[in-house]
Design a protein around this motif. Sequence first.
Motif, short mmCIF file in Angstrom:
data_model
loop_
_atom_site.label_atom_id
_atom_site.label_comp_id
_atom_site.label_asym_id
_atom_site.label_seq_id
_atom_site.Cartn_x
_atom_site.Cartn_y
_atom_site.Cartn_z
N LEU A 57 0.82 -1.20 0.00
CA LEU A 57 0.00 0.00 0.00
C LEU A 57 0.87 1.26 0.00
CD1 LEU A 57 -3.10 0.50 0.12
CD2 LEU A 57 -2.87 0.75 2.59
N ALA A 58 2.02 1.19 0.64
CA ALA A 58 2.91 2.35 0.73
C ALA A 58 3.51 2.72 -0.62
CB ALA A 58 4.02 2.07 1.73
N THR A 59 3.39 1.86 -1.62
CA THR A 59 3.91 2.17 -2.96
C THR A 59 3.35 3.50 -3.46
OG1 THR A 59 4.10 -0.18 -3.49
CG2 THR A 59 4.08 1.36 -5.35
N PHE A 60 2.11 3.79 -3.11
CA PHE A 60 1.45 4.98 -3.65
C PHE A 60 2.01 6.28 -3.07
CE2 PHE A 60 -1.64 1.54 -4.21
CZ PHE A 60 -1.89 1.67 -5.56
N LEU A 78 0.02 14.57 -1.54
CA LEU A 78 1.23 14.07 -0.89
C LEU A 78 1.75 15.03 0.17
CD1 LEU A 78 3.14 12.52 -3.93
CD2 LEU A 78 1.76 11.36 -2.19
N ASP A 79 1.61 16.33 -0.04
CA ASP A 79 2.12 17.30 0.93
C ASP A 79 1.28 17.34 2.21
OD1 ASP A 79 4.05 17.87 -0.92
OD2 ASP A 79 3.24 19.83 -1.49
N THR A 80 0.03 16.90 2.13
CA THR A 80 -0.85 16.93 3.31
C THR A 80 -1.07 15.53 3.88
OG1 THR A 80 -2.84 16.79 1.91
CG2 THR A 80 -2.05 19.01 2.51
N HIS A 81 -0.33 14.55 3.40
CA HIS A 81 -0.51 13.18 3.87
C HIS A 81 -0.17 13.08 5.36
CE1 HIS A 81 0.86 8.94 4.53
NE2 HIS A 81 -0.30 8.74 3.96
N ASP A 82 -1.02 12.36 6.10
CA ASP A 82 -0.87 12.21 7.55
C ASP A 82 -0.26 10.83 7.83
OD1 ASP A 82 -1.23 11.75 10.30
OD2 ASP A 82 -3.02 13.01 10.37
N ALA A 83 1.04 10.81 8.12
CA ALA A 83 1.74 9.54 8.33
C ALA A 83 1.22 8.81 9.56
CB ALA A 83 3.24 9.80 8.45
N ALA A 84 0.84 9.54 10.58
CA ALA A 84 0.35 8.90 11.80
C ALA A 84 -0.97 8.18 11.55
CB ALA A 84 0.18 9.94 12.91
N ALA A 85 -1.85 8.78 10.77
CA ALA A 85 -3.12 8.13 10.45
C ALA A 85 -2.91 6.90 9.57
CB ALA A 85 -4.05 9.13 9.76
N ALA A 87 -0.26 4.91 9.69
CA ALA A 87 0.58 3.93 10.36
C ALA A 87 -0.09 2.59 10.62
CB ALA A 87 1.11 4.52 11.67
N PRO A 88 -1.38 2.53 11.03
CA PRO A 88 -1.99 1.22 11.32
C PRO A 88 -2.06 0.28 10.12
CG PRO A 88 -3.26 2.98 12.32
CD PRO A 88 -2.27 3.64 11.42
N VAL A 89 -1.96 0.81 8.90
CA VAL A 89 -2.06 -0.05 7.72
C VAL A 89 -0.84 0.07 6.82
CG1 VAL A 89 -4.58 -0.05 7.73
CG2 VAL A 89 -3.37 1.74 6.45
N ALA A 90 0.19 0.76 7.28
CA ALA A 90 1.35 1.07 6.44
C ALA A 90 2.09 -0.17 5.96
CB ALA A 90 2.31 1.99 7.20
N PRO A 122 -5.88 9.13 -2.59
CA PRO A 122 -6.95 8.69 -3.49
C PRO A 122 -6.61 7.41 -4.25
CG PRO A 122 -6.66 11.05 -3.63
CD PRO A 122 -5.54 10.55 -2.80
N GLU A 123 -5.34 7.28 -4.66
CA GLU A 123 -4.94 6.09 -5.41
C GLU A 123 -5.04 4.83 -4.55
OE1 GLU A 123 -3.02 9.61 -7.42
OE2 GLU A 123 -3.34 8.95 -5.35
N MET A 124 -4.78 4.95 -3.25
CA MET A 124 -4.94 3.80 -2.36
C MET A 124 -6.40 3.36 -2.31
SD MET A 124 -2.63 4.91 0.92
CE MET A 124 -0.92 5.37 0.79
#
Length: 471
Positions: A57-60, A78-85, A87-90, A122-124
């Motif tokens: 999933l992280a490919t995107f 990409l600039d507003t992506h929330d890495a913490a949110a 994380a549970p599915v990374a 969105p691509e995910m």
Amino acid sequence: MSARRSTVGGHTFEFPTLVELLAKATPLRSGDVLAGCAAESAAERVAAQGVLADLPLATFLDEQVVGYDEDDVTRLVLDTHDAAAFAPVASLTVGEFRDRLLAWAAAGDEASISALAPGLTPEMAAATSKLMRNADLVAVGRRTRVVTGLRSTIGRPGTLASRLQPNHPTDDPLGVTASIVDGLLQGSGDAVIGINPATDSPARTVALLELVDAVIERYDIPTQSCVLAHVTTTLRALEQGAPVDLVFQSVAGTQEANRGFGVTLDLLAEARAGALALGRGTVGDNVTYFETGQGSALSAGAHLGVGGRPVDQQTLEARAYGVARHYAPLLVNTVVGFIGPEYLYDGKQVLRAGLEDHFCGKLLGLPMGVDVCYTNHAEVDGDDTDSLMLLLGAAGCSFLIAVPGSDDVMLHYQSLSFTDVLTARQVLGLRPAPEFEAWLARMDLLDDAGRVRELAPDAPAARALLAAASA
């Protein structure tokens, strides 16, 4: 990037880029055939879906569908992506993510699903939907909670709101008012009373805004108005002091397509700020409304991604949701069959697209509605729209759009009627937005079971509304 391959039936299929992999994995639709990116056989589609299921999933986050440097939608996401949110599915693949969503949905774990939204691109969402059956899209959509509000609350559990669409071919005030009253008396309009104007004249826009606002104010209706003019027209209306509740704009999934609509991200931000400054909300401050539709970028010739390759229309549609969520909308809807059979050929494709759009929008954190509609030259009929309407109601759709008699006399297409929305609510045990339901009760329009009833002599408040409209 190494090429991705899969063998099905003794034939090896190769997918050189992420753009091609997503396109080939997409369920068949006429728009992708028109764009030249659809799978050439069922075997190729299955092969692509198998490869997609094993894709991390992280490919995107590392590999783009539309290039970062040339597209502001990609940069926004990409600039507003929330890495913490995220994380549970990374650590999951796309297929594992699908399975995790279905497990959470089966367990009724709305919180885990809904919390992912800021961490998903969105691509995910689009990739995951391509691996799902229709029932999967319904199951996860139903357990994805998005609640918004301005003067009514949209998206609470057990509710199905509606947009009352009183369009008129000449914007005649009497005709518009008659349609508004018709819808209100049938329990429609809790999401918005939203008019598509026949022209984009600023003066006409202001006049329509004032007309609807007068009705809302006179009868103390807990809803909001919107004239679906271009955002630049709404900005001019704001400058003139017009009663603007919602800023509307059609948006798409690429910078080039949005340029074709005459909008930029900065322009949307300016208009939202102008509406927020009016402070017209009572239960919330969501002041934007966006419309989208599969095929819009292709119809504008703005559908190309990395390397000039055509991006499939469903992925581009999901990217439009990446635009919309940045502006905290009250409402977003896809006009699922409006663009025509060149993009969604028949009832099966329209139904599938409607469920995909709803799933992707909700998963990305949007208050997602659908205009269950079709043009008269498509291979679609009322049975198809009935099926989609009921599936969307079961899927937790935030709102539907309804017009008098299912026939929009201004836009010349078929949508749902006010009674269709009542049918969906009754069959599925759903209710209007809570504030609007209380208003219906005050207007003597509900029976003892909470259902909208026929206009009766013992409903003086509702009869006063009808009399005022007649006058």
